[in-house]
Design a protein around this motif. Structure first.
Motif, PDB file in Angstrom:
ATOM      1  N   ARG A  10      14.038 -93.769 -57.425  1.00 50.72           N
ATOM      2  CA  ARG A  10      14.863 -93.935 -58.621  1.00 50.72           C
ATOM      3  C   ARG A  10      14.833 -92.666 -59.481  1.00 50.72           C
ATOM      4  O   ARG A  10      15.831 -92.233 -60.019  1.00 50.72           O
ATOM      5  CB  ARG A  10      14.312 -95.128 -59.423  1.00 50.72           C
ATOM      6  CG  ARG A  10      15.104 -95.511 -60.631  1.00 50.72           C
ATOM      7  CD  ARG A  10      14.432 -96.681 -61.318  1.00 50.72           C
ATOM      8  NE  ARG A  10      14.600 -97.932 -60.596  1.00 50.72           N
ATOM      9  CZ  ARG A  10      15.628 -98.773 -60.819  1.00 50.72           C
ATOM     10  NH1 ARG A  10      16.526 -98.495 -61.726  1.00 50.72           N
ATOM     11  NH2 ARG A  10      15.719 -99.883 -60.143  1.00 50.72           N
TER      12      ARG A  10
ATOM     13  N   ARG B 225      22.179 -93.541 -60.059  1.00 51.99           N
ATOM     14  CA  ARG B 225      21.332 -94.711 -60.242  1.00 51.99           C
ATOM     15  C   ARG B 225      21.488 -95.590 -59.010  1.00 51.99           C
ATOM     16  O   ARG B 225      22.469 -95.451 -58.270  1.00 51.99           O
ATOM     17  CB  ARG B 225      21.744 -95.466 -61.514  1.00 51.99           C
ATOM     18  CG  ARG B 225      23.162 -95.970 -61.472  1.00 51.99           C
ATOM     19  CD  ARG B 225      23.611 -96.469 -62.844  1.00 51.99           C
ATOM     20  NE  ARG B 225      25.051 -96.712 -62.844  1.00 51.99           N
ATOM     21  CZ  ARG B 225      25.601 -97.915 -62.577  1.00 51.99           C
ATOM     22  NH1 ARG B 225      24.832 -98.936 -62.302  1.00 51.99           N
ATOM     23  NH2 ARG B 225      26.904 -98.053 -62.591  1.00 51.99           N
TER      24      ARG B 225
ATOM     25  N   GLY C  22      22.459 -98.523 -58.612  1.00 53.63           N
ATOM     26  CA  GLY C  22      23.782 -99.130 -58.619  1.00 53.63           C
ATOM     27  C   GLY C  22      23.844-100.483 -57.954  1.00 53.63           C
ATOM     28  O   GLY C  22      24.827-100.787 -57.287  1.00 53.63           O
ATOM     29  N   GLY C  23      22.825-101.285 -58.134  1.00 51.49           N
ATOM     30  CA  GLY C  23      22.887-102.659 -57.639  1.00 51.49           C
ATOM     31  C   GLY C  23      22.345-102.836 -56.236  1.00 51.49           C
ATOM     32  O   GLY C  23      22.108-103.957 -55.801  1.00 51.49           O
ATOM     33  N   GLN C  24      22.184-101.776 -55.506  1.00 47.86           N
ATOM     34  CA  GLN C  24      21.613-101.906 -54.165  1.00 47.86           C
ATOM     35  C   GLN C  24      20.140-102.279 -54.265  1.00 47.86           C
ATOM     36  O   GLN C  24      19.466-101.976 -55.249  1.00 47.86           O
ATOM     37  CB  GLN C  24      21.746-100.587 -53.402  1.00 47.86           C
ATOM     38  CG  GLN C  24      20.873 -99.475 -53.978  1.00 47.86           C
ATOM     39  CD  GLN C  24      20.845 -98.232 -53.111  1.00 47.86           C
ATOM     40  OE1 GLN C  24      20.430 -98.262 -51.972  1.00 47.86           O
ATOM     41  NE2 GLN C  24      21.322 -97.131 -53.671  1.00 47.86           N
TER      42      GLN C  24
ATOM     43  N   TYR D  80      15.766 -95.647 -52.445  1.00 41.36           N
ATOM     44  CA  TYR D  80      17.122 -96.175 -52.435  1.00 41.36           C
ATOM     45  C   TYR D  80      17.986 -95.258 -51.592  1.00 41.36           C
ATOM     46  O   TYR D  80      17.697 -94.065 -51.442  1.00 41.36           O
ATOM     47  CB  TYR D  80      17.673 -96.234 -53.865  1.00 41.36           C
ATOM     48  CG  TYR D  80      16.873 -97.138 -54.752  1.00 41.36           C
ATOM     49  CD1 TYR D  80      17.180 -98.483 -54.854  1.00 41.36           C
ATOM     50  CD2 TYR D  80      15.792 -96.647 -55.459  1.00 41.36           C
ATOM     51  CE1 TYR D  80      16.436 -99.321 -55.654  1.00 41.36           C
ATOM     52  CE2 TYR D  80      15.035 -97.471 -56.263  1.00 41.36           C
ATOM     53  CZ  TYR D  80      15.354 -98.812 -56.364  1.00 41.36           C
ATOM     54  OH  TYR D  80      14.613 -99.636 -57.152  1.00 41.36           O
TER      55      TYR D  80
ATOM     56  N   CYS E  17      24.547 -95.107 -51.278  1.00 43.48           N
ATOM     57  CA  CYS E  17      24.921 -96.335 -51.996  1.00 43.48           C
ATOM     58  C   CYS E  17      24.736 -96.182 -53.506  1.00 43.48           C
ATOM     59  O   CYS E  17      25.049 -97.104 -54.254  1.00 43.48           O
ATOM     60  CB  CYS E  17      24.078 -97.515 -51.525  1.00 43.48           C
ATOM     61  SG  CYS E  17      24.396 -97.988 -49.818  1.00 43.48           S
TER      62      CYS E  17
ATOM     63  N   LYS F 234      25.208 -94.924 -57.357  1.00 44.49           N
ATOM     64  CA  LYS F 234      26.381 -94.733 -58.200  1.00 44.49           C
ATOM     65  C   LYS F 234      26.046 -93.771 -59.328  1.00 44.49           C
ATOM     66  O   LYS F 234      24.878 -93.650 -59.708  1.00 44.49           O
ATOM     67  CB  LYS F 234      26.814 -96.074 -58.798  1.00 44.49           C
ATOM     68  CG  LYS F 234      27.305 -97.060 -57.752  1.00 44.49           C
ATOM     69  CD  LYS F 234      27.926 -98.260 -58.428  1.00 44.49           C
ATOM     70  CE  LYS F 234      28.605 -99.167 -57.413  1.00 44.49           C
ATOM     71  NZ  LYS F 234      27.636 -99.787 -56.505  1.00 44.49           N
TER      72      LYS F 234
END
Ligand SMILES: [Zn+2]
Length: 115
Positions: free
Chosen positions: A19, A28, A30-32, A53, A57, A59
């Motif tokens: 992160r 960021r 982004g929901g993943q 992350y 993916c 954002k």
């Protein structure tokens, strides 16, 4: 969870970032969900774990609004203010000192115009 690929510290594959690393690129998660994790073994304790992350993916961080900039500036100004002399030190007060440098290390010869 539980089926995440686990990589050794410093051996994260390309295309993954923590992160913090995403943030440094203006991204960021982004929901993943967490895509993988890094583990660094430590003595006598459980391993230090960092979550990774997928960069593809991620954002972009939401654009800063004037209100968010103002809040950030205010927070930064507070971090620059010396609690001892109440002046804006012009830099973030080092937490190791707790005050600005002149307060932490008073000049024994006085600071009248000398450099
Ligand atoms: Zn000070």
């Amino acid at each position: 969870m539980g089926a995440l690929p686990v990589f050794r510290w410093h051996l994260a594959p390309d295309g993954y970032a923590t992160r913090r690393q995403l943030r440094a690129q203006g991204l960021r998660p982004g929901g993943q969900g967490v895509a993988a994790q890094l583990e660094r073994p430590r003595r006598r304790r459980g391993p230090l774990v960092a979550y990774l992350y997928r960069i593809d993916c991620a954002k972009p961080v939401r654009p800063m609004t004037p209100a968010r900039w103002a809040a950030l500036a205010k927070a930064n100004a507070a971090r620059r203010r010396c609690p001892a002399c109440r002046r804006d030190a012009g830099y973030v007060i080092p937490t190791s000192l707790g005050t600005c440098v002149p307060c932490a290390y008073p000049d024994p010869y006085g600071s009248e115009g000398s450099t």
